[in-house]
Design a protein around this motif. Structure first.
Motif, PDB file in Angstrom:
ATOM      1  N   TYR A  80      31.289  35.465  37.886  1.00  0.00           N
ATOM      2  CA  TYR A  80      32.207  34.355  38.147  1.00  0.00           C
ATOM      3  C   TYR A  80      33.397  34.395  37.180  1.00  0.00           C
ATOM      4  O   TYR A  80      34.538  34.123  37.567  1.00  0.00           O
ATOM      5  CB  TYR A  80      31.464  33.027  38.017  1.00  0.00           C
ATOM      6  CG  TYR A  80      32.361  31.820  38.176  1.00  0.00           C
ATOM      7  CD1 TYR A  80      32.797  31.416  39.438  1.00  0.00           C
ATOM      8  CD2 TYR A  80      32.790  31.098  37.063  1.00  0.00           C
ATOM      9  CE1 TYR A  80      33.628  30.327  39.589  1.00  0.00           C
ATOM     10  CE2 TYR A  80      33.618  30.002  37.202  1.00  0.00           C
ATOM     11  CZ  TYR A  80      34.041  29.616  38.471  1.00  0.00           C
ATOM     12  OH  TYR A  80      34.877  28.535  38.605  1.00  0.00           O
ATOM     13  N   LEU A  83      35.900  36.876  38.455  1.00  0.00           N
ATOM     14  CA  LEU A  83      36.034  36.788  39.913  1.00  0.00           C
ATOM     15  C   LEU A  83      37.418  37.176  40.420  1.00  0.00           C
ATOM     16  O   LEU A  83      37.548  37.905  41.411  1.00  0.00           O
ATOM     17  CB  LEU A  83      35.686  35.372  40.378  1.00  0.00           C
ATOM     18  CG  LEU A  83      35.585  35.166  41.894  1.00  0.00           C
ATOM     19  CD1 LEU A  83      34.538  36.092  42.496  1.00  0.00           C
ATOM     20  CD2 LEU A  83      35.246  33.706  42.198  1.00  0.00           C
ATOM     21  N   GLU A  84      38.472  36.710  39.761  1.00  0.00           N
ATOM     22  CA  GLU A  84      39.833  36.990  40.229  1.00  0.00           C
ATOM     23  C   GLU A  84      40.136  38.488  40.196  1.00  0.00           C
ATOM     24  O   GLU A  84      40.748  39.027  41.119  1.00  0.00           O
ATOM     25  CB  GLU A  84      40.850  36.217  39.381  1.00  0.00           C
ATOM     26  CG  GLU A  84      40.808  34.713  39.591  1.00  0.00           C
ATOM     27  CD  GLU A  84      40.987  34.322  41.055  1.00  0.00           C
ATOM     28  OE1 GLU A  84      41.880  34.900  41.722  1.00  0.00           O
ATOM     29  OE2 GLU A  84      40.228  33.460  41.533  1.00  0.00           O
ATOM     30  N   LYS A  85      39.713  39.157  39.138  1.00  0.00           N
ATOM     31  CA  LYS A  85      39.937  40.604  39.037  1.00  0.00           C
ATOM     32  C   LYS A  85      39.119  41.359  40.078  1.00  0.00           C
ATOM     33  O   LYS A  85      39.575  42.358  40.647  1.00  0.00           O
ATOM     34  CB  LYS A  85      39.563  41.096  37.633  1.00  0.00           C
ATOM     35  CG  LYS A  85      40.492  40.593  36.538  1.00  0.00           C
ATOM     36  CD  LYS A  85      40.080  41.126  35.187  1.00  0.00           C
ATOM     37  CE  LYS A  85      41.011  40.601  34.093  1.00  0.00           C
ATOM     38  NZ  LYS A  85      40.603  41.093  32.742  1.00  0.00           N
ATOM     39  N   ILE A  86      37.905  40.884  40.330  1.00  0.00           N
ATOM     40  CA  ILE A  86      37.042  41.533  41.316  1.00  0.00           C
ATOM     41  C   ILE A  86      37.631  41.420  42.712  1.00  0.00           C
ATOM     42  O   ILE A  86      37.593  42.378  43.496  1.00  0.00           O
ATOM     43  CB  ILE A  86      35.623  40.924  41.270  1.00  0.00           C
ATOM     44  CG1 ILE A  86      34.932  41.305  39.955  1.00  0.00           C
ATOM     45  CG2 ILE A  86      34.780  41.388  42.459  1.00  0.00           C
ATOM     46  CD1 ILE A  86      33.633  40.571  39.705  1.00  0.00           C
ATOM     47  N   LYS A  87      38.204  40.267  43.046  1.00  0.00           N
ATOM     48  CA  LYS A  87      38.809  40.057  44.367  1.00  0.00           C
ATOM     49  C   LYS A  87      39.907  41.071  44.645  1.00  0.00           C
ATOM     50  O   LYS A  87      40.056  41.558  45.766  1.00  0.00           O
ATOM     51  CB  LYS A  87      39.383  38.636  44.461  1.00  0.00           C
ATOM     52  CG  LYS A  87      38.346  37.546  44.633  1.00  0.00           C
ATOM     53  CD  LYS A  87      39.031  36.185  44.716  1.00  0.00           C
ATOM     54  CE  LYS A  87      38.028  35.064  44.897  1.00  0.00           C
ATOM     55  NZ  LYS A  87      38.682  33.732  44.923  1.00  0.00           N
ATOM     56  N   LYS A  88      40.685  41.401  43.618  1.00  0.00           N
ATOM     57  CA  LYS A  88      41.806  42.325  43.788  1.00  0.00           C
ATOM     58  C   LYS A  88      41.343  43.762  44.043  1.00  0.00           C
ATOM     59  O   LYS A  88      42.116  44.589  44.533  1.00  0.00           O
ATOM     60  CB  LYS A  88      42.697  42.290  42.543  1.00  0.00           C
ATOM     61  CG  LYS A  88      43.389  40.943  42.328  1.00  0.00           C
ATOM     62  CD  LYS A  88      44.158  40.928  41.019  1.00  0.00           C
ATOM     63  CE  LYS A  88      44.791  39.555  40.774  1.00  0.00           C
ATOM     64  NZ  LYS A  88      45.504  39.485  39.474  1.00  0.00           N
ATOM     65  N   GLN A  89      40.099  44.056  43.698  1.00  0.00           N
ATOM     66  CA  GLN A  89      39.587  45.429  43.850  1.00  0.00           C
ATOM     67  C   GLN A  89      38.349  45.463  44.731  1.00  0.00           C
ATOM     68  O   GLN A  89      37.522  46.370  44.618  1.00  0.00           O
ATOM     69  CB  GLN A  89      39.242  45.988  42.468  1.00  0.00           C
ATOM     70  CG  GLN A  89      40.390  45.928  41.475  1.00  0.00           C
ATOM     71  CD  GLN A  89      39.906  46.129  40.059  1.00  0.00           C
ATOM     72  OE1 GLN A  89      39.519  47.226  39.693  1.00  0.00           O
ATOM     73  NE2 GLN A  89      39.936  45.083  39.262  1.00  0.00           N
ATOM     74  N   LEU A  90      38.237  44.492  45.612  1.00  0.00           N
ATOM     75  CA  LEU A  90      37.000  44.311  46.372  1.00  0.00           C
ATOM     76  C   LEU A  90      36.634  45.529  47.212  1.00  0.00           C
ATOM     77  O   LEU A  90      35.489  45.994  47.165  1.00  0.00           O
ATOM     78  CB  LEU A  90      37.116  43.071  47.259  1.00  0.00           C
ATOM     79  CG  LEU A  90      35.850  42.716  48.060  1.00  0.00           C
ATOM     80  CD1 LEU A  90      34.676  42.457  47.117  1.00  0.00           C
ATOM     81  CD2 LEU A  90      36.101  41.495  48.937  1.00  0.00           C
ATOM     82  N   TRP A  91      37.586  46.048  48.000  1.00  0.00           N
ATOM     83  CA  TRP A  91      37.257  47.145  48.913  1.00  0.00           C
ATOM     84  C   TRP A  91      36.889  48.433  48.187  1.00  0.00           C
ATOM     85  O   TRP A  91      35.879  49.071  48.532  1.00  0.00           O
ATOM     86  CB  TRP A  91      38.394  47.377  49.913  1.00  0.00           C
ATOM     87  CG  TRP A  91      38.482  46.274  50.921  1.00  0.00           C
ATOM     88  CD1 TRP A  91      39.464  45.339  51.030  1.00  0.00           C
ATOM     89  CD2 TRP A  91      37.507  45.964  51.920  1.00  0.00           C
ATOM     90  NE1 TRP A  91      39.174  44.460  52.046  1.00  0.00           N
ATOM     91  CE2 TRP A  91      37.989  44.815  52.612  1.00  0.00           C
ATOM     92  CE3 TRP A  91      36.285  46.522  52.305  1.00  0.00           C
ATOM     93  CZ2 TRP A  91      37.285  44.242  53.659  1.00  0.00           C
ATOM     94  CZ3 TRP A  91      35.580  45.953  53.355  1.00  0.00           C
ATOM     95  CH2 TRP A  91      36.084  44.822  54.019  1.00  0.00           C
ATOM     96  N   TYR A 205      30.892  43.722  35.446  1.00  0.00           N
ATOM     97  CA  TYR A 205      30.943  44.767  36.467  1.00  0.00           C
ATOM     98  C   TYR A 205      29.602  45.465  36.627  1.00  0.00           C
ATOM     99  O   TYR A 205      29.259  45.907  37.728  1.00  0.00           O
ATOM    100  CB  TYR A 205      32.060  45.766  36.143  1.00  0.00           C
ATOM    101  CG  TYR A 205      33.421  45.228  36.505  1.00  0.00           C
ATOM    102  CD1 TYR A 205      33.877  45.274  37.820  1.00  0.00           C
ATOM    103  CD2 TYR A 205      34.244  44.643  35.557  1.00  0.00           C
ATOM    104  CE1 TYR A 205      35.120  44.752  38.173  1.00  0.00           C
ATOM    105  CE2 TYR A 205      35.493  44.118  35.891  1.00  0.00           C
ATOM    106  CZ  TYR A 205      35.917  44.178  37.210  1.00  0.00           C
ATOM    107  OH  TYR A 205      37.135  43.653  37.562  1.00  0.00           O
TER     108      TYR A 205
END
Length: 231
Positions: A80, A83-91, A205
Motif C-alpha cells: 500500500y 501503491l502509486e509507483k506500482i500502478k505506473k509499472q503494473l503491466w 516489491y
C-alpha cells in the motif's frame, strides 16, 4: 522432564532461539547465519537431545503456524505504501511475474523428471517457490505430498535468503524493483523477510512478487502440468 514438553515452554524456546539467532546475524553480518536456518538446526538438536517427538513439539508450534496466513495478508501494508509507483509499472510487473511463475514450475518439474523422480515427487516440487500455506494447498489439489512440499519450500526460501542478493549482484541486476520482485517470486516469504531487512521499498516489491507468484502458481500450475503430460 515433563516441563520440557510443555507447549508454552516449547513455544518460548522457539522464539528465544529465533531472536538470539537474529541477534547473532546482526552482530556478525554473515548471510550464512540466517536466523531461520539457525533456529531450525538448533530446534532439531534440542528435540533430539531431549527426546521430544515432533508431535509433542507441534502441539505448541501450531500457535506459530496459525499466524502464517495472517502474516502473508499483512504483507499488503508495504504494498500500500508503494501503491502509486506500482500502478505506473503494473503491466511490466504482471508479465514478469507470469513469466517467473511459468519458468519456475516448468524448470523444477523437468529437472525432477530428468533425474528420475516419481510422479508424486515431481508434483510435490511444482509449487516450490510460493509461501507454505499456498504451496501445500496447490500440492493437495494436484495429488502431491504436502509434507514434502513444505520441506522443499523452506529449503528454497533459505537458499534465496542466503544467496539471492549475491546472485542478483553477480548478474548485474541493480534495480531495487527488480531485486525485490525476484526475491519475492523465487524465495517467497523468507526472501521477502530478507528484502524487508534491506529497506521498505525492497520489501514492498518482494511482497508483490510473493503475492502475484502465489496467485499465478495456484491458478496455472494444474494447466502447466497437464500441458507437460504430468497430470
Amino acid at each position: 522432564m515433563n516441563y520440557l514438553e510443555n507447549p508454552l515452554f516449547l513455544l518460548a524456546i522457539t522464539f528465544g532461539i529465533y531472536f538470539f539467532s537474529k541477534y547473532i546475524q546482526q552482530k556478525t553480518g554473515w548471510v550464512l547465519l540466517n536466523p531461520i536456518l539457525l533456529t531450525i538446526a538448533a530446534l532439531i538438536l534440542f528435540l533430539r537431545l531431549c527426546n521430544i517427538s515432533y508431535e509433542t513439539y507441534h502441539f505448541g508450534g501450531q500457535f506459530i503456524e496459525f499466524w502464517l496466513k495472517p502474516a502473508v495478508v499483512a504483507l499488503g501494508v508495504p504494498l500500500y505504501l508503494q501503491l502509486e509507483k506500482i500502478k505506473k509499472q503494473l503491466w511490466p510487473i504482471l508479465f514478469s511475474q507470469l513469466a517467473g511463475c511459468i519458468i519456475g514450475v516448468i524448470s523444477v518439474v523437468l529437472i525432477a523428471k530428468l533425474l528420475g523422480g516419481s510422479k508424486e515427487v515431481i508434483l510435490s516440487l511444482a509449487a516450490k517457490s510460493v509461501t507454505t500455506p499456498i504451496a501445500m494447498e496447490v500440492t493437495k489439489t494436484i495429488g502431491g505430498i504436502p509434507s514434502l512440499t513444505a520441506a522443499v519450500v523452506v529449503c528454497v526460501g533459505l537458499f534465496g535468503a542466503i544467496f539471492g542478493f549475491q546472485i542478483l549482484s553477480l548478474l548485474k541486476i541493480e534495480s531495487p524493483i527488480a531485486q525485490g520482485l525476484s526475491m519475492g517470486t523465487a524465495a517467497h516469504a523468507v526472501g521477502t523477510s530478507t528484502a524487508m531487512d534491506v529497506s521498505g521499498k525492497y520489501g514492498a516489491y518482494a511482497s508483490l512478487g510473493l503475492t502475484l507468484n502465489g496467485i499465478f502458481t495456484a491458478l496455472f500450475t494444474p494447466t502447466i502440468l497437464r500441458l507437460l503430460d504430468l497430470l
